[in-house]
Design an enzyme around this catalytic site. Structure first.
Site, PDB file in Angstrom:
ATOM      1  N   THR A  77       1.903   1.763  46.018  1.00 17.77           N
ATOM      2  CA  THR A  77       2.262   3.144  46.355  1.00 17.77           C
ATOM      3  C   THR A  77       2.656   3.245  47.812  1.00 17.77           C
ATOM      4  OG1 THR A  77       0.867   4.126  44.634  1.00 17.77           O
ATOM      5  CG2 THR A  77       1.402   5.502  46.526  1.00 17.77           C
ATOM      6  N   ASN A 153       5.779   0.332  33.565  1.00 16.37           N
ATOM      7  CA  ASN A 153       4.329   0.304  33.464  1.00 16.37           C
ATOM      8  C   ASN A 153       3.801   0.809  32.125  1.00 16.37           C
ATOM      9  OD1 ASN A 153       5.477   2.682  34.922  1.00 16.37           O
ATOM     10  ND2 ASN A 153       3.448   3.526  34.558  1.00 16.37           N
ATOM     11  N   GLN A 181       4.283  -4.370  38.023  1.00 20.10           N
ATOM     12  CA  GLN A 181       3.851  -4.897  36.736  1.00 20.10           C
ATOM     13  C   GLN A 181       4.388  -6.305  36.463  1.00 20.10           C
ATOM     14  OE1 GLN A 181       1.598  -3.476  35.076  1.00 20.10           O
ATOM     15  NE2 GLN A 181       1.619  -1.369  35.832  1.00 20.10           N
ATOM     16  N   SER A 201       1.296  -4.661  43.905  1.00 18.20           N
ATOM     17  CA  SER A 201      -0.134  -4.358  44.028  1.00 18.20           C
ATOM     18  C   SER A 201      -0.919  -5.537  43.487  1.00 18.20           C
ATOM     19  CB  SER A 201      -0.501  -3.098  43.235  1.00 18.20           C
ATOM     20  OG  SER A 201      -0.406  -1.940  44.009  1.00 18.20           O
ATOM     21  N   GLY A 202      -1.880  -6.012  44.266  1.00 14.51           N
ATOM     22  CA  GLY A 202      -2.633  -7.186  43.860  1.00 14.51           C
ATOM     23  C   GLY A 202      -3.512  -6.980  42.646  1.00 14.51           C
ATOM     24  N   HIS A 203      -4.026  -5.762  42.448  1.00 19.73           N
ATOM     25  CA  HIS A 203      -4.995  -5.565  41.365  1.00 19.73           C
ATOM     26  C   HIS A 203      -4.365  -5.644  39.986  1.00 19.73           C
ATOM     27  CE1 HIS A 203      -4.229  -1.266  40.115  1.00 19.73           C
ATOM     28  NE2 HIS A 203      -3.589  -1.272  41.264  1.00 19.73           N
ATOM     29  N   THR A 241      -6.045  -1.828  61.322  1.00 23.42           N
ATOM     30  CA  THR A 241      -6.763  -3.087  61.192  1.00 23.42           C
ATOM     31  C   THR A 241      -6.563  -3.668  59.800  1.00 23.42           C
ATOM     32  OG1 THR A 241      -8.441  -2.334  62.761  1.00 23.42           O
ATOM     33  CG2 THR A 241      -9.028  -4.184  61.333  1.00 23.42           C
ATOM     34  N   CYS A 327      -2.340   6.383  36.508  1.00 26.95           N
ATOM     35  CA  CYS A 327      -2.185   7.314  37.620  1.00 26.95           C
ATOM     36  C   CYS A 327      -1.933   8.736  37.145  1.00 26.95           C
ATOM     37  CB  CYS A 327      -1.031   6.867  38.526  1.00 26.95           C
ATOM     38  SG  CYS A 327      -1.262   5.218  39.206  1.00 26.95           S
TER      39      CYS A 327
END
Length: 406
Positions: A77, A153, A181, A201-203, A241, A327
């Site tokens: 996102t 998705n 995806q 997105s890594g997840h 950071t 989402c």
């Protein structure tokens, strides 16, 4: 009739989020046990920076790009917003597809409004593939950016990004793809696929939640305009950071996914196809949505004739699946993806997305088929208590009764 879902829990919602891979858990845990800001120059800081560098190399290897072309973010996102904001210029139009994730469509609308530009939305065919005639028409307006997702998705339908890139570049437009995806599920090589920008997105492929990346091709993309200000992190393009533990997990998941990508994709496709065949045989009137072949190996969008998706999901609490994008869960409106493909509101409301992944087993599929079959009979009996369900299973091919015209 199938049977109730019983322990162990069946997880078929990888498009919402995938289970964290053991390699990512180990890398994240090791980083959490350490200390150090990756921007600090002392030993602990240099160790943290080394962890980030290693992860950047691993993600770059998965994508086929240079490590310095990656900007770590909190997820796709943020990466989508960063890409679209950076590419837009005053008075220039943007092009998106009608089935984009809101992180793209809403970002494009907001950016276009801020620069007095316009968003052209290109439609899709009944099978979810892009209407190339509408793309070519939109490109005639000389847009600054075309943003088309790599894989949908909700349906898993794959877009022909090679063709999109060629057409857009010929028109002088940059190309961005939300590849959330696709990455980690099918091979991608950015040294050959000449995308200018790509989000991930890594997840979605086994990294922790809350970490992702934006690929920005060196030498072709204008200066990245940060969404926030206050630091020189990520070469001034994303201040703040760095999330070293999350980035470590992202790198480990990328390495694990790359190791057996093609074999896993083939294995998952076999499981997905068996799941669809058995469910459509056991539950008359079930239809599959999206292109039968041009889609991700682990995604199945099924419409259950006359059976509301929310009721079906409530009838199988031991199985995780989704009415659509996670989402937008809880939204009153039906899926914009399915509506764009020509489904009615009622059909969209009767559609469930099942998505498989790296930890899905054959036993999961066997039990899921029985669970879904039981739930459909339970809901049908509740909706039509005086009707006996004796209709024969459909035998007209894998799409059920619906045609998926190109």
């Amino acid at each position: 009739m199938g049977q109730k879902c019983t322990d162990p829990f069946i997880y078929l919602d990888y498009n919402a989020t995938a289970p964290v891979r053991p390699e990512a858990v180990a890398a994240t845990t090791a980083s959490l046990a350490a200390v150090g800001n990756a921007s600090s120059v002392h030993t602990a800081g240099r160790d943290a920076a080394s962890t980030v560098d290693q992860a950047r190399e691993r993600v770059a290897a998965l994508l086929g790009c240079l490590p310095n072309e990656l900007i770590f973010t909190s997820g796709a996102t943020e990466a989508n917003n960063l890409a679209i904001r950076s590419a837009a210029t005053h008075g220039r139009s943007l092009v998106v597809s009608a089935v984009e994730h809101p992180a793209v469509s809403e970002a494009a609308a907001a950016v276009a409004n801020s620069v007095a530009g316009k968003v052209y939305t290109i439609g899709v065919h009944r099978d979810g593939t892009l209407r190339l005639d509408e793309l070519e028409e939109a490109l005639a307006a000389s847009p600054v950016l075309v943003s088309v997702m790599a894989a949908n998705n909700e349906t898993g339908v794959l877009n022909n990004l090679d063709l999109v890139v060629r057409l857009a570049h010929e028109a002088g437009a940059l190309v961005h793809s939300d590849a959330t995806q696709l990455v980690g599920r099918l091979p991608i090589d950015l040294s050959k696929l000449r995308l200018d920008l790509l989000s991930l997105s890594g997840h979605k492929f086994g990294a922790p939640q809350g970490v992702g990346a934006l690929f920005a091709r060196r030498g072709t993309v204008p200066a990245i305009r940060p969404l926030a200000y206050g630091g020189g992190h990520e070469r001034g393009r994303r201040p703040g950071t760095l999330n070293v533990p999350g980035i470590a997990g992202l790198g480990a998941a990328a390495q694990a996914a790359r190791r057996d990508l093609e074999q896993e994709a083939a294995r998952i496709k076999v499981l997905r196809d068996r799941f669809e065949t058995e469910v459509m045989t056991a539950v008359p009137g079930t239809r599959r949505n999206g292109h039968p072949d041009q889609r991700l190996p682990g995604v199945s969008s099924l419409t259950f004739d006359g059976l509301p998706a929310d009721a079906l999901l409530a009838a199988m609490p031991g199985l995780a699946a989704s009415e659509g994008s996670a989402c937008s869960s809880g939204a009153l409106e039906p899926s914009h993806v399915l509506l764009a493909m020509g489904l009615s509101r009622d059909e969209a409301d009767c559609t469930i997305r099942f998505s498989l992944g790296h930890a899905t087993t054959a036993d999961d599929i066997d039990r899921a088929v029985r669970c879904v079959t039981y739930a459909t009979h339970l809901v049908r009996a509740a909706l039509h208590p005086n009707t006996t369900t004796t209709a024969p299973a459909h035998s007209g091919g894998q799409e059920g009764t619906r045609r998926h015209d190109a």
